[in-house]
Design an enzyme around this catalytic site. Sequence first.
Site, mmCIF file in Angstrom:
data_model
loop_
_atom_site.group_PDB
_atom_site.id
_atom_site.type_symbol
_atom_site.label_atom_id
_atom_site.label_comp_id
_atom_site.label_asym_id
_atom_site.label_seq_id
_atom_site.Cartn_x
_atom_site.Cartn_y
_atom_site.Cartn_z
ATOM 1 N N HIS A 36 5.899 -14.523 3.570
ATOM 2 C CA HIS A 36 5.982 -13.079 3.340
ATOM 3 C C HIS A 36 7.437 -12.628 3.263
ATOM 4 C CE1 HIS A 36 3.678 -9.141 4.283
ATOM 5 N NE2 HIS A 36 4.806 -8.852 3.677
ATOM 6 N N HIS B 67 10.230 -10.240 0.911
ATOM 7 C CA HIS B 67 10.481 -9.302 -0.184
ATOM 8 C C HIS B 67 11.875 -9.582 -0.745
ATOM 9 C CE1 HIS B 67 6.885 -6.861 0.609
ATOM 10 N NE2 HIS B 67 7.131 -7.089 1.889
ATOM 11 N N LEU B 68 11.914 -10.103 -1.968
ATOM 12 C CA LEU B 68 13.205 -10.447 -2.582
ATOM 13 C C LEU B 68 13.723 -9.342 -3.493
ATOM 14 C CD1 LEU B 68 12.670 -14.254 -3.332
ATOM 15 C CD2 LEU B 68 14.041 -13.225 -1.515
ATOM 16 N N ASN C 89 5.447 -6.761 -4.831
ATOM 17 C CA ASN C 89 5.717 -5.320 -5.035
ATOM 18 C C ASN C 89 7.123 -5.069 -5.565
ATOM 19 O OD1 ASN C 89 6.927 -6.015 -2.606
ATOM 20 N ND2 ASN C 89 6.489 -4.068 -1.611
ATOM 21 N N HIS D 292 -2.821 -6.700 3.171
ATOM 22 C CA HIS D 292 -2.044 -5.764 3.997
ATOM 23 C C HIS D 292 -3.077 -4.748 4.517
ATOM 24 C CE1 HIS D 292 1.415 -2.815 4.606
ATOM 25 N NE2 HIS D 292 0.349 -2.051 4.704
ATOM 26 N N HIS E 148 0.786 -9.824 8.524
ATOM 27 C CA HIS E 148 1.400 -9.138 9.665
ATOM 28 C C HIS E 148 0.417 -8.454 10.635
ATOM 29 C CE1 HIS E 148 0.971 -6.018 6.663
ATOM 30 N NE2 HIS E 148 2.092 -6.298 6.061
ATOM 31 N N ASP F 122 8.180 -11.017 6.805
ATOM 32 C CA ASP F 122 8.141 -9.680 6.175
ATOM 33 C C ASP F 122 9.557 -9.139 5.995
ATOM 34 O OD1 ASP F 122 7.221 -7.417 4.943
ATOM 35 O OD2 ASP F 122 6.211 -6.577 6.681
HETATM 36 ZN ZN ZN Z 1 2.759 -5.443 4.325
#
Ligand code: ZN
Length: 430
Positions: free
Chosen positions: A58, A60-61, A92, A179, A232, A305
């Site tokens: 998990h 986010h790049l 996302n 999520h 998460h 995350d």
């Molecule tokens: Zn999330």
Amino acid sequence: MRTTTYLVKAAKVLGGEPTDLLIKGGVIAAIGSNLDAAGAEVINAEGLIVLPGLVDLHTHLREPGREDAETVDTGTQAAALGGFTAVHAMANTDPVADTAGVVEQVWRLGREAGHCDVFSVGAVTVGLAGEHLAELGAMADSAARVRIFSDDGKCVSDAVLMRRALEYVKAFDGVVAQHAQEPRLTEDAQMNESELSGRLGLRGWPSVAEEAIVARDCLLAAHVDSRLHVCHVSTAGSVEIVRWAKSKGWNVTAEVCPHHLLLTDELAATYNPIYKVNPPLRSASDAAALRQGLADGTIDAVATDHAPHPHEDKDCEWQAAAFGMLGLETALSIVQQTMVDTGLLDWAGVADRMSYAPALIGRLSGHGQPVEEGAPANIVLYDPAHTRVVDARDTASLSRNNPYEGRELPGKVVATFLRGKPTVLDGKLT
Ligand SMILES: [Zn+2]
């Protein structure tokens, strides 16, 4: 370019007795005492622990779309510094990773950067809009070979869509990573719902908003005999529900974030949005249940995350601030502090929760393998005796939203090897 041979001296594999490791040709060529190799680069690893390269489910790049917050290049640098050899990039982005084209773009950027393998997560629904299923099959068949699908940041709240996604991914042994956030119960929610949220005047985010979706999705996954992964997990009740689903033999896995193991909702009283995250920091008893769930295997994996945000999105009033925290460079330290130093997990357990289990959930080959002769040399050398005070400026990430700023944390990643090539040496990017 000639690949170097490395001789790692006196390292403790999963915290065991000191031994030598020979890294050659991209694999662990030998393990044993008093190894010798002419021309090898020698690394004195006395006191260091060897772990398999960490795998994040998990991350986010932010690329494409928010290259001011993070890029594939900078995010994977942070990953390597944190001991990761593989990360899953969340969907996302802008444009959303809901087509074969976008997931291949992210995967390719990862290969070009070369700091750590990047596996794309595909969106479940077109544009994360929660209305129509995305091209799951095309993403699975693409060069990026997507196996994890998630609308993360948003919940697939429509039960019919969730059911169809679960049914669809069975064709290629995929998994839907949810999520879990019931949208109506969390409208404008700002922090964990408690007596404190009332006192602070911040809209509460009740545990039941997460638990209701986790329970529903466990039932749906069982109903269509498919694979569900819960992102998460943040409440004691969610741990109970996952434990119940596993006791039924259902195909449900779950992850927990380091910040939910260590930090609690009392930090919201500072009104410092550095502590604003989705799902929110919960109570001390929730954190205790998460630790227990991770220790007994109810929660399969730790996932960061990692959520970079530029300062203008975090350096503002709580209500206006973005949700999310950095996590890649501190994850192993937080796990040491909350799980190992407390006696809840040994280093073999850490290897499982941060490498074997996440690699298995993502159906990765070449990652998450035991540190043994013949295995791909994806490994971390870690110094558990080191301590440091966290400085948010000391990061490879383009963002600075580090919730551990000023805290003393144990441990240091000394070296990370990706297929025998060091991405980090002496604690620095190579
Ligand atoms: Zn999330």
